[in-house]
Design a protein around this motif. Structure first.
Motif, short mmCIF file in Angstrom:
data_model
loop_
_atom_site.label_atom_id
_atom_site.label_comp_id
_atom_site.label_asym_id
_atom_site.label_seq_id
_atom_site.Cartn_x
_atom_site.Cartn_y
_atom_site.Cartn_z
N VAL A 7 -50.98 -35.59 -31.06
CA VAL A 7 -49.70 -34.95 -31.34
C VAL A 7 -48.99 -34.71 -30.02
CG1 VAL A 7 -48.58 -32.91 -32.31
CG2 VAL A 7 -50.67 -33.81 -33.38
N ALA A 8 -47.75 -35.14 -29.97
CA ALA A 8 -46.96 -34.90 -28.76
C ALA A 8 -46.56 -33.43 -28.72
CB ALA A 8 -45.72 -35.78 -28.76
N VAL A 9 -46.79 -32.79 -27.59
CA VAL A 9 -46.44 -31.38 -27.42
C VAL A 9 -45.17 -31.31 -26.60
CG1 VAL A 9 -47.14 -29.17 -26.44
CG2 VAL A 9 -48.84 -30.63 -27.55
N ARG A 10 -44.18 -30.63 -27.14
CA ARG A 10 -42.95 -30.43 -26.38
C ARG A 10 -43.16 -29.28 -25.41
NH1 ARG A 10 -38.10 -31.02 -30.78
NH2 ARG A 10 -38.61 -33.14 -31.39
N ARG A 11 -42.52 -29.37 -24.28
CA ARG A 11 -42.65 -28.34 -23.24
C ARG A 11 -41.29 -27.99 -22.69
NH1 ARG A 11 -47.90 -30.30 -19.85
NH2 ARG A 11 -49.19 -30.55 -21.69
N PHE A 12 -41.22 -26.78 -22.17
CA PHE A 12 -40.00 -26.37 -21.50
C PHE A 12 -39.87 -27.16 -20.21
CE2 PHE A 12 -40.48 -22.92 -24.35
CZ PHE A 12 -39.20 -22.44 -24.57
N PRO A 13 -38.64 -27.53 -19.85
CA PRO A 13 -38.46 -28.22 -18.56
C PRO A 13 -38.71 -27.25 -17.43
CG PRO A 13 -36.35 -27.69 -19.53
CD PRO A 13 -37.39 -27.31 -20.55
N SER A 14 -38.96 -27.78 -16.26
CA SER A 14 -39.09 -26.94 -15.08
C SER A 14 -37.75 -26.23 -14.91
CB SER A 14 -39.41 -27.79 -13.87
OG SER A 14 -39.52 -26.99 -12.74
N LEU A 15 -37.78 -24.91 -14.84
CA LEU A 15 -36.55 -24.13 -14.88
C LEU A 15 -36.41 -23.24 -13.65
CD1 LEU A 15 -34.11 -22.87 -16.53
CD2 LEU A 15 -35.79 -21.20 -17.34
N THR A 16 -35.24 -23.30 -13.05
CA THR A 16 -34.85 -22.36 -12.01
C THR A 16 -33.38 -22.06 -12.25
OG1 THR A 16 -36.41 -23.27 -10.43
CG2 THR A 16 -34.65 -21.93 -9.53
N VAL A 17 -33.06 -20.78 -12.38
CA VAL A 17 -31.67 -20.34 -12.57
C VAL A 17 -31.36 -19.37 -11.44
CG1 VAL A 17 -30.07 -19.16 -14.11
CG2 VAL A 17 -31.90 -20.56 -15.07
N SER A 18 -30.25 -19.62 -10.75
CA SER A 18 -29.90 -18.79 -9.60
C SER A 18 -28.53 -18.17 -9.76
CB SER A 18 -29.90 -19.63 -8.32
OG SER A 18 -31.17 -20.13 -8.06
N THR A 19 -28.42 -16.94 -9.28
CA THR A 19 -27.15 -16.26 -9.13
C THR A 19 -27.10 -15.82 -7.67
OG1 THR A 19 -27.93 -14.01 -9.59
CG2 THR A 19 -27.35 -15.38 -11.50
N PRO A 20 -26.00 -15.25 -7.23
CA PRO A 20 -25.96 -14.81 -5.82
C PRO A 20 -27.05 -13.77 -5.49
CG PRO A 20 -23.74 -14.95 -6.67
CD PRO A 20 -24.66 -15.17 -7.85
N ARG A 21 -27.47 -12.95 -6.47
CA ARG A 21 -28.44 -11.89 -6.18
C ARG A 21 -29.84 -12.15 -6.69
NH1 ARG A 21 -25.55 -6.69 -8.25
NH2 ARG A 21 -27.67 -5.95 -8.06
N THR A 22 -30.00 -12.95 -7.72
CA THR A 22 -31.34 -13.17 -8.29
C THR A 22 -31.58 -14.63 -8.59
OG1 THR A 22 -30.53 -12.82 -10.55
CG2 THR A 22 -31.41 -10.90 -9.41
N GLU A 23 -32.86 -14.91 -8.79
CA GLU A 23 -33.29 -16.26 -9.17
C GLU A 23 -34.39 -16.10 -10.21
OE1 GLU A 23 -34.02 -20.03 -6.57
OE2 GLU A 23 -35.78 -18.72 -6.41
N VAL A 24 -34.34 -16.91 -11.24
CA VAL A 24 -35.41 -16.97 -12.24
C VAL A 24 -36.13 -18.28 -12.00
CG1 VAL A 24 -35.95 -17.10 -14.70
CG2 VAL A 24 -34.11 -15.60 -13.92
N ARG A 25 -37.45 -18.17 -11.78
CA ARG A 25 -38.24 -19.37 -11.47
C ARG A 25 -39.64 -19.20 -12.06
NH1 ARG A 25 -41.98 -17.48 -8.24
NH2 ARG A 25 -41.53 -16.17 -6.45
N PRO A 26 -40.38 -20.31 -12.19
CA PRO A 26 -41.76 -20.18 -12.67
C PRO A 26 -42.57 -19.28 -11.74
CG PRO A 26 -41.07 -22.48 -12.72
CD PRO A 26 -40.00 -21.71 -11.99
N LEU A 27 -43.48 -18.51 -12.32
CA LEU A 27 -44.35 -17.65 -11.52
C LEU A 27 -45.37 -18.48 -10.76
CD1 LEU A 27 -44.89 -14.79 -14.07
CD2 LEU A 27 -43.81 -14.57 -11.83
#
Length: 117
Positions: A5-25
């Motif tokens: 069974v093919a498992v779907r996965r979230f893409p590698s994600l990084t979201v940045s703003t001037p003050r914060t960044e969301v990235r994988p731990l």
């Protein structure tokens, strides 16, 4: 591909703003993640907290994140303050329904210590 069974996965994600960044731990984020989850007010709202004790930051950043990714159910991210590269919160996705394109997102941030007089 019989039996696979093919498992779907979230893409590698990084979201940045001037003050914060969301990235994988990363494994090096474990101590900061421990601090986020150690807050008693935060623990009241955790859907996964139980009597067994506190969440282990190292496991949360490595094995648990990998399990969630590999299952296709979600992923774990850190909210990083860009000014000092400090992890100040955690974000994770779970209960992903790829067919309906829905996922549940949980966000926790580290409480600021009280100001000194």
């Amino acid at each position: 591909m019989i039996g696979q069974v093919a498992v779907r996965r979230f893409p590698s994600l990084t979201v940045s703003t001037p003050r914060t960044e969301v990235r994988p731990l990363l494994a090096r984020d474990a101590e900061a993640v421990d601090e986020v989850f150690a807050d008693r007010q935060t623990q009241r709202w955790l859907p996964l907290a139980d009597a067994s004790g506190q969440i282990d930051g190292a496991a949360w950043c490595t094995e648990l994140a990998r399990q969630r990714r590999d299952s296709g159910d979600g992923d774990h991210y850190g909210v990083v303050r860009r000014e000092d590269e400090r992890v100040v919160g955690c974000l994770w996705t779970r209960r992903t329904d790829w067919g309906a394109r829905l996922t549940e997102t949980v966000v926790l941030r580290r409480r600021r210590p009280p100001l000194s007089p």
